[in-house]
Design an enzyme around this catalytic site. Structure first.
Site, PDB file in Angstrom:
ATOM      1  N   ASN A   9       0.796  -1.218  -0.002  1.00  0.00           N
ATOM      2  CA  ASN A   9       0.162  -0.150  -0.090  1.00  0.00           C
ATOM      3  C   ASN A   9       1.081   1.290   0.134  1.00  0.00           C
ATOM      4  OD1 ASN A   9      -1.867   2.111   0.390  1.00  0.00           O
ATOM      5  ND2 ASN A   9      -2.300   1.381   2.525  1.00  0.00           N
ATOM      6  N   TRP A  10       1.024   1.830  -1.197  1.00  0.00           N
ATOM      7  CA  TRP A  10       1.744   2.951  -1.201  1.00  0.00           C
ATOM      8  C   TRP A  10       1.299   4.226  -0.510  1.00  0.00           C
ATOM      9  CZ3 TRP A  10       3.814   3.212  -6.960  1.00  0.00           C
ATOM     10  CH2 TRP A  10       4.783   2.327  -7.436  1.00  0.00           C
ATOM     11  N   LYS A  11      -0.090   4.300  -0.340  1.00  0.00           N
ATOM     12  CA  LYS A  11      -0.786   5.368   0.155  1.00  0.00           C
ATOM     13  C   LYS A  11      -0.378   6.652  -0.875  1.00  0.00           C
ATOM     14  CE  LYS A  11      -0.320   3.364   4.711  1.00  0.00           C
ATOM     15  NZ  LYS A  11      -0.062   3.433   6.204  1.00  0.00           N
ATOM     16  N   HIS A 107      -9.418   1.208   4.919  1.00  0.00           N
ATOM     17  CA  HIS A 107      -8.318   1.514   5.531  1.00  0.00           C
ATOM     18  C   HIS A 107      -8.736   2.457   6.732  1.00  0.00           C
ATOM     19  CE1 HIS A 107      -3.929   2.543   6.232  1.00  0.00           C
ATOM     20  NE2 HIS A 107      -3.778   1.417   5.746  1.00  0.00           N
ATOM     21  N   GLU A 109      -6.942   4.915   7.576  1.00  0.00           N
ATOM     22  CA  GLU A 109      -6.557   6.375   7.263  1.00  0.00           C
ATOM     23  C   GLU A 109      -7.929   6.651   6.816  1.00  0.00           C
ATOM     24  OE1 GLU A 109      -2.865   5.573   5.382  1.00  0.00           O
ATOM     25  OE2 GLU A 109      -1.841   5.182   7.271  1.00  0.00           O
ATOM     26  N   GLU A 178      -5.138  -4.673  10.808  1.00  0.00           N
ATOM     27  CA  GLU A 178      -4.062  -3.608  10.840  1.00  0.00           C
ATOM     28  C   GLU A 178      -4.407  -2.734  12.330  1.00  0.00           C
ATOM     29  OE1 GLU A 178      -1.961  -2.360   6.992  1.00  0.00           O
ATOM     30  OE2 GLU A 178      -3.945  -1.366   6.980  1.00  0.00           O
ATOM     31  N   GLY A 184       2.640   2.713  10.641  1.00  0.00           N
ATOM     32  CA  GLY A 184       3.670   3.912  10.501  1.00  0.00           C
ATOM     33  C   GLY A 184       4.318   4.234  11.645  1.00  0.00           C
ATOM     34  N   SER A 224       3.536  -1.664  10.425  1.00  0.00           N
ATOM     35  CA  SER A 224       5.253  -1.572  10.675  1.00  0.00           C
ATOM     36  C   SER A 224       5.814  -3.099  10.298  1.00  0.00           C
ATOM     37  CB  SER A 224       5.615  -1.436  11.990  1.00  0.00           C
ATOM     38  OG  SER A 224       5.129  -0.079  12.440  1.00  0.00           O
TER      39      SER A 224
END
Ligand code: 13P
Length: 266
Positions: A9-11, A107, A109, A178, A184, A224
């Site tokens: 997942n590059w975000k 997700h 985020e 997650e 992160g 992570s």
């Protein structure tokens, strides 16, 4: 036997040029390591499945670089309607048109920005109906963990996302556990703890859709994950792979993670 899946997942990182270069580099790194990647979801014993999810704007460039390779393309979000007056949104047929096989949904985020369980449910249903494989993200926030609510939060999210999904679609789906506090931060759940929650997720799917579906659904750990900590996660019986953020931005590091998952699948 579920084939391990390693997902990137590059975000919100990388331009089209950077994505094309990454695609070429990743294929070189995998070839140099002689990693056997399956093009399907279910490979031979010893194989691993890989998907890279760049921002929408880099899907075409990365798709071109990966064309003809077994590495799959995925998106990071989509709308539940297949078209319409939804400014700024992207629909499942558009993702299929660009060669996507997977789509990350729910997700944390995005949930943090207001995405609800109900919206995630609609998206999961739309993705499955369109033939995309949803990677449904679930996980507790730090305050929920401290309050002992990990199980109830994760169970609620899984039940909401899989509600109304038929067993065939659910069996093809992917869930990523997650824990939000591990994303992160460099801090990760212990492999034993992640395995315990993932077992609970599988039991929840079994309760909803039967044990055969629960045995088929691939459940990943995310938070992570790095080349030096993937091994113990993959050694856990319930953990089928990883959803990797930061470490997936570097093709070498991501190839290292894939290689270790493959070694574990052998
Ligand atoms: P990190 O690997 O950077 O912790 O991110 C995890 C994640 O959010 C993947 O979706």
């Amino acid at each position: 036997m579920r084939t391990p899946l390693i997902a990137a997942n590059w975000k919100m990182y990388k331009t089209t040029g950077e994505a094309a270069q990454y695609g070429r580099e990743l294929l070189e790194e995998l070839a140099a390591r002689r990693v056997s990647v399956t093009a399907g979801e279910q490979g031979q014993p010893g194989q691993v499945a890989v998907v890279v999810c760049p921002p929408f704007t880099a899907l075409a460039a990365l798709g071109s670089a990966l064309r003809g390779s077994p590495v799959a393309l995925g998106a990071q979000n989509m709308h539940w309607e297949s078209s319409g007056a939804y400014t700024g949104e992207i629909a499942a047929p558009m993702l299929l048109d660009l060669g996507c096989r997977y789509v990350i949904l729910g997700h944390s985020e995005r949930r943090q920005m207001g995405e609800t369980d109900e919206q995630v449910r609609r998206k999961v249903q739309a993705a499955a109906a369109a033939g995309l494989i949803p990677i449904v993200c679930v996980g507790e926030r730090i305050e929920e963990r401290r309050a002992g609510q990990t199980e109830s939060v994760v169970t609620r999210q899984v039940r909401a996302a899989f509600q109304n999904l038929d067993a065939a679609a659910a069996g093809r789906a992917v869930i990523a556990y997650e824990p939000v506090w591990a994303i992160g931060t460099g801090e990760h759940a212990s492999p034993e703890e992640a395995n315990r929650v993932i077992r609970l997720i599988r039991d929840t799917v079994a309760d909803m859709l039967g044990s055969e579906t629960a045995a088929a659904v691939r459940i990943l750990y995310g938070g992570s994950v790095k080349p030096d900590n993937i091994g113990p996660f993959m050694a856990q019986p319930e953990i089928d792979g990883a959803l990797v953020g930061g470490a997936s931005l570097d093709a070498k590091a991501f190839a290292d993670i894939i290689q270790q998952a493959e070694v574990n699948a052998a």
